[in-house]
Design a protein around this motif. Structure first.
Motif, PDB file in Angstrom:
ATOM      1  N   ALA A   1      47.331  57.091  64.618  1.00  0.00           N
ATOM      2  CA  ALA A   1      46.956  56.108  63.597  1.00  0.00           C
ATOM      3  C   ALA A   1      47.190  54.684  64.088  1.00  0.00           C
ATOM      4  CB  ALA A   1      47.728  56.366  62.306  1.00  0.00           C
ATOM      5  N   SER A   2      48.281  54.463  64.808  1.00  0.00           N
ATOM      6  CA  SER A   2      48.560  53.103  65.290  1.00  0.00           C
ATOM      7  C   SER A   2      47.540  52.676  66.340  1.00  0.00           C
ATOM      8  CB  SER A   2      49.984  52.991  65.830  1.00  0.00           C
ATOM      9  OG  SER A   2      50.121  53.660  67.058  1.00  0.00           O
ATOM     10  N   VAL A   3      47.098  53.605  67.171  1.00  0.00           N
ATOM     11  CA  VAL A   3      46.078  53.285  68.168  1.00  0.00           C
ATOM     12  C   VAL A   3      44.741  53.022  67.469  1.00  0.00           C
ATOM     13  CG1 VAL A   3      44.777  54.140  70.154  1.00  0.00           C
ATOM     14  CG2 VAL A   3      47.253  54.484  70.046  1.00  0.00           C
ATOM     15  N   LEU A   4      44.392  53.830  66.468  1.00  0.00           N
ATOM     16  CA  LEU A   4      43.160  53.618  65.696  1.00  0.00           C
ATOM     17  C   LEU A   4      43.155  52.213  65.095  1.00  0.00           C
ATOM     18  CD1 LEU A   4      40.547  54.559  64.175  1.00  0.00           C
ATOM     19  CD2 LEU A   4      42.080  55.273  62.340  1.00  0.00           C
ATOM     20  N   THR A   5      44.263  51.830  64.494  1.00  0.00           N
ATOM     21  CA  THR A   5      44.358  50.520  63.857  1.00  0.00           C
ATOM     22  C   THR A   5      44.169  49.409  64.884  1.00  0.00           C
ATOM     23  OG1 THR A   5      45.852  51.414  62.180  1.00  0.00           O
ATOM     24  CG2 THR A   5      45.841  49.040  62.453  1.00  0.00           C
ATOM     25  N   ALA A   6      44.842  49.524  66.009  1.00  0.00           N
ATOM     26  CA  ALA A   6      44.741  48.497  67.044  1.00  0.00           C
ATOM     27  C   ALA A   6      43.345  48.431  67.652  1.00  0.00           C
ATOM     28  CB  ALA A   6      45.764  48.762  68.146  1.00  0.00           C
ATOM     29  N   GLU A   7      42.764  49.570  67.945  1.00  0.00           N
ATOM     30  CA  GLU A   7      41.473  49.599  68.629  1.00  0.00           C
ATOM     31  C   GLU A   7      40.314  49.232  67.716  1.00  0.00           C
ATOM     32  OE1 GLU A   7      39.304  52.364  71.968  1.00  0.00           O
ATOM     33  OE2 GLU A   7      40.573  53.344  70.488  1.00  0.00           O
ATOM     34  N   SER A   8      40.397  49.604  66.446  1.00  0.00           N
ATOM     35  CA  SER A   8      39.279  49.388  65.524  1.00  0.00           C
ATOM     36  C   SER A   8      39.281  48.011  64.878  1.00  0.00           C
ATOM     37  CB  SER A   8      39.298  50.447  64.419  1.00  0.00           C
ATOM     38  OG  SER A   8      40.425  50.255  63.572  1.00  0.00           O
ATOM     39  N   GLY A   9      40.430  47.337  64.881  1.00  0.00           N
ATOM     40  CA  GLY A   9      40.518  46.061  64.195  1.00  0.00           C
ATOM     41  C   GLY A   9      40.787  46.227  62.706  1.00  0.00           C
ATOM     42  N   GLN A  10      41.141  47.446  62.316  1.00  0.00           N
ATOM     43  CA  GLN A  10      41.484  47.734  60.922  1.00  0.00           C
ATOM     44  C   GLN A  10      42.704  46.896  60.536  1.00  0.00           C
ATOM     45  OE1 GLN A  10      39.508  49.819  59.421  1.00  0.00           O
ATOM     46  NE2 GLN A  10      40.530  50.483  57.577  1.00  0.00           N
ATOM     47  N   PRO A  11      42.760  46.378  59.314  1.00  0.00           N
ATOM     48  CA  PRO A  11      43.952  45.631  58.903  1.00  0.00           C
ATOM     49  C   PRO A  11      45.211  46.483  59.067  1.00  0.00           C
ATOM     50  CG  PRO A  11      42.229  45.462  57.247  1.00  0.00           C
ATOM     51  CD  PRO A  11      41.765  46.468  58.253  1.00  0.00           C
ATOM     52  N   GLU A  12      46.309  45.846  59.451  1.00  0.00           N
ATOM     53  CA  GLU A  12      47.578  46.566  59.632  1.00  0.00           C
ATOM     54  C   GLU A  12      48.051  47.216  58.335  1.00  0.00           C
ATOM     55  OE1 GLU A  12      49.614  47.150  62.326  1.00  0.00           O
ATOM     56  OE2 GLU A  12      48.101  46.261  63.645  1.00  0.00           O
ATOM     57  N   THR A  13      47.864  46.519  57.217  1.00  0.00           N
ATOM     58  CA  THR A  13      48.283  47.045  55.921  1.00  0.00           C
ATOM     59  C   THR A  13      47.204  47.978  55.395  1.00  0.00           C
ATOM     60  OG1 THR A  13      49.439  44.983  55.461  1.00  0.00           O
ATOM     61  CG2 THR A  13      48.992  46.423  53.584  1.00  0.00           C
ATOM     62  N   PRO A  14      47.558  49.229  55.091  1.00  0.00           N
ATOM     63  CA  PRO A  14      46.549  50.166  54.572  1.00  0.00           C
ATOM     64  C   PRO A  14      45.921  49.672  53.269  1.00  0.00           C
ATOM     65  CG  PRO A  14      48.564  51.320  55.168  1.00  0.00           C
ATOM     66  CD  PRO A  14      48.866  49.850  55.239  1.00  0.00           C
ATOM     67  N   LEU A  15      44.664  50.018  53.077  1.00  0.00           N
ATOM     68  CA  LEU A  15      43.991  49.696  51.822  1.00  0.00           C
ATOM     69  C   LEU A  15      44.595  50.537  50.703  1.00  0.00           C
ATOM     70  CD1 LEU A  15      40.259  49.665  53.001  1.00  0.00           C
ATOM     71  CD2 LEU A  15      41.776  47.704  52.677  1.00  0.00           C
ATOM     72  N   ASP A  16      44.562  50.015  49.504  1.00  0.00           N
ATOM     73  CA  ASP A  16      45.062  50.734  48.344  1.00  0.00           C
ATOM     74  C   ASP A  16      44.200  51.977  48.099  1.00  0.00           C
ATOM     75  OD1 ASP A  16      46.730  50.751  45.807  1.00  0.00           O
ATOM     76  OD2 ASP A  16      44.684  50.697  44.971  1.00  0.00           O
ATOM     77  N   ARG A  17      44.848  53.102  47.868  1.00  0.00           N
ATOM     78  CA  ARG A  17      44.133  54.362  47.655  1.00  0.00           C
ATOM     79  C   ARG A  17      43.186  54.274  46.466  1.00  0.00           C
ATOM     80  NH1 ARG A  17      45.134  60.182  48.690  1.00  0.00           N
ATOM     81  NH2 ARG A  17      43.996  61.304  47.099  1.00  0.00           N
ATOM     82  N   GLN A  18      43.614  53.646  45.384  1.00  0.00           N
ATOM     83  CA  GLN A  18      42.758  53.523  44.207  1.00  0.00           C
ATOM     84  C   GLN A  18      41.512  52.701  44.528  1.00  0.00           C
ATOM     85  OE1 GLN A  18      42.961  55.189  41.263  1.00  0.00           O
ATOM     86  NE2 GLN A  18      40.914  54.327  41.057  1.00  0.00           N
ATOM     87  N   PHE A  19      41.677  51.675  45.370  1.00  0.00           N
ATOM     88  CA  PHE A  19      40.525  50.895  45.812  1.00  0.00           C
ATOM     89  C   PHE A  19      39.544  51.786  46.566  1.00  0.00           C
ATOM     90  CE2 PHE A  19      38.480  48.622  49.328  1.00  0.00           C
ATOM     91  CZ  PHE A  19      37.735  47.682  48.615  1.00  0.00           C
ATOM     92  N   LEU A  20      40.065  52.615  47.485  1.00  0.00           N
ATOM     93  CA  LEU A  20      39.206  53.539  48.237  1.00  0.00           C
ATOM     94  C   LEU A  20      38.460  54.484  47.294  1.00  0.00           C
ATOM     95  CD1 LEU A  20      41.326  54.747  51.295  1.00  0.00           C
ATOM     96  CD2 LEU A  20      39.167  53.509  51.357  1.00  0.00           C
ATOM     97  N   ALA A  21      39.202  55.078  46.361  1.00  0.00           N
ATOM     98  CA  ALA A  21      38.593  56.024  45.415  1.00  0.00           C
ATOM     99  C   ALA A  21      37.504  55.337  44.600  1.00  0.00           C
ATOM    100  CB  ALA A  21      39.664  56.621  44.504  1.00  0.00           C
ATOM    101  N   THR A  22      37.763  54.115  44.169  1.00  0.00           N
ATOM    102  CA  THR A  22      36.774  53.381  43.381  1.00  0.00           C
ATOM    103  C   THR A  22      35.536  53.076  44.219  1.00  0.00           C
ATOM    104  OG1 THR A  22      38.518  52.402  42.026  1.00  0.00           O
ATOM    105  CG2 THR A  22      36.391  51.280  42.028  1.00  0.00           C
ATOM    106  N   GLU A  23      35.740  52.614  45.447  1.00  0.00           N
ATOM    107  CA  GLU A  23      34.620  52.296  46.332  1.00  0.00           C
ATOM    108  C   GLU A  23      33.750  53.520  46.612  1.00  0.00           C
ATOM    109  OE1 GLU A  23      33.613  49.153  47.970  1.00  0.00           O
ATOM    110  OE2 GLU A  23      34.687  48.683  46.107  1.00  0.00           O
ATOM    111  N   LEU A  24      34.387  54.681  46.729  1.00  0.00           N
ATOM    112  CA  LEU A  24      33.667  55.919  47.042  1.00  0.00           C
ATOM    113  C   LEU A  24      33.192  56.653  45.788  1.00  0.00           C
ATOM    114  CD1 LEU A  24      36.012  57.140  49.903  1.00  0.00           C
ATOM    115  CD2 LEU A  24      33.722  56.141  50.143  1.00  0.00           C
ATOM    116  N   ARG A  25      33.474  56.064  44.626  1.00  0.00           N
ATOM    117  CA  ARG A  25      33.113  56.658  43.329  1.00  0.00           C
ATOM    118  C   ARG A  25      33.690  58.058  43.185  1.00  0.00           C
ATOM    119  NH1 ARG A  25      28.032  54.091  44.815  1.00  0.00           N
ATOM    120  NH2 ARG A  25      27.892  52.145  43.639  1.00  0.00           N
ATOM    121  N   VAL A  26      34.979  58.160  43.507  1.00  0.00           N
ATOM    122  CA  VAL A  26      35.695  59.428  43.438  1.00  0.00           C
ATOM    123  C   VAL A  26      36.665  59.376  42.274  1.00  0.00           C
ATOM    124  CG1 VAL A  26      37.414  60.859  44.635  1.00  0.00           C
ATOM    125  CG2 VAL A  26      35.535  59.843  45.917  1.00  0.00           C
TER     126      VAL A  26
END
Length: 140
Positions: free
Chosen positions: A70-95
């Protein structure tokens, strides 16, 4: 008196037993990726879709204690260090989730949904692509 080799082995075993060695290796890999990326020029901006996909993968990796990956994924992809809020993800995916689905990564729920869906004769039409995925037990 201990030899240098014996001291190296003792330190390695201690770091492994504490779970630190894997973290150190992952951090070194992440720093190497970061250094290499600096020399390649600017990385393309992280699209909204890639941001969501990376976060689903990161949640899965961390749930399964693949923290080094996970740490390599974050560094290589440019993903923000702080994980996105799970509820935000669920809302975005309409889950929508029930209490039991909140105990596992969203990716598990998504895969389970598609594996157990009987709509459209066991196939899911992917939008934006001319690909359909067969459900288990059905031929294409």
């Amino acid at each position: 008196m201990a030899t240098v080799s014996e001291l190296k082995n003792a330190v390695r075993e201690t770091l492994e037993s504490r779970g630190v060695l894997g973290q150190l290796k992952a951090r070194i890999r992440a720093e190497v990726f970061s250094a290499l990326d600096e020399h390649r020029g600017a990385r393309p901006s992280l699209s909204h879709e890639n941001l969501l996909i990376n976060e689903l993968i990161r949640e899965y990796l961390e749930f399964n204690k693949y923290r080094n990956t996970a740490s390599v994924l974050t560094a290589e992809s440019g993903q923000p260090e702080t994980p996105l809020d799970r509820q935000f993800l669920a809302t975005e995916l309409r889950v929508s989730e029930d209490a039991s689905s909140k105990t596992v990564p969203l990716l598990y729920g998504l895969v389970s949904h598609f594996l157990n869906s009987s709509d459209n004769r066991g196939k899911v039409l992917l939008r934006g692509a001319a690909v359909s995925v067969s459900a288990p037990g059905h031929d294409s």
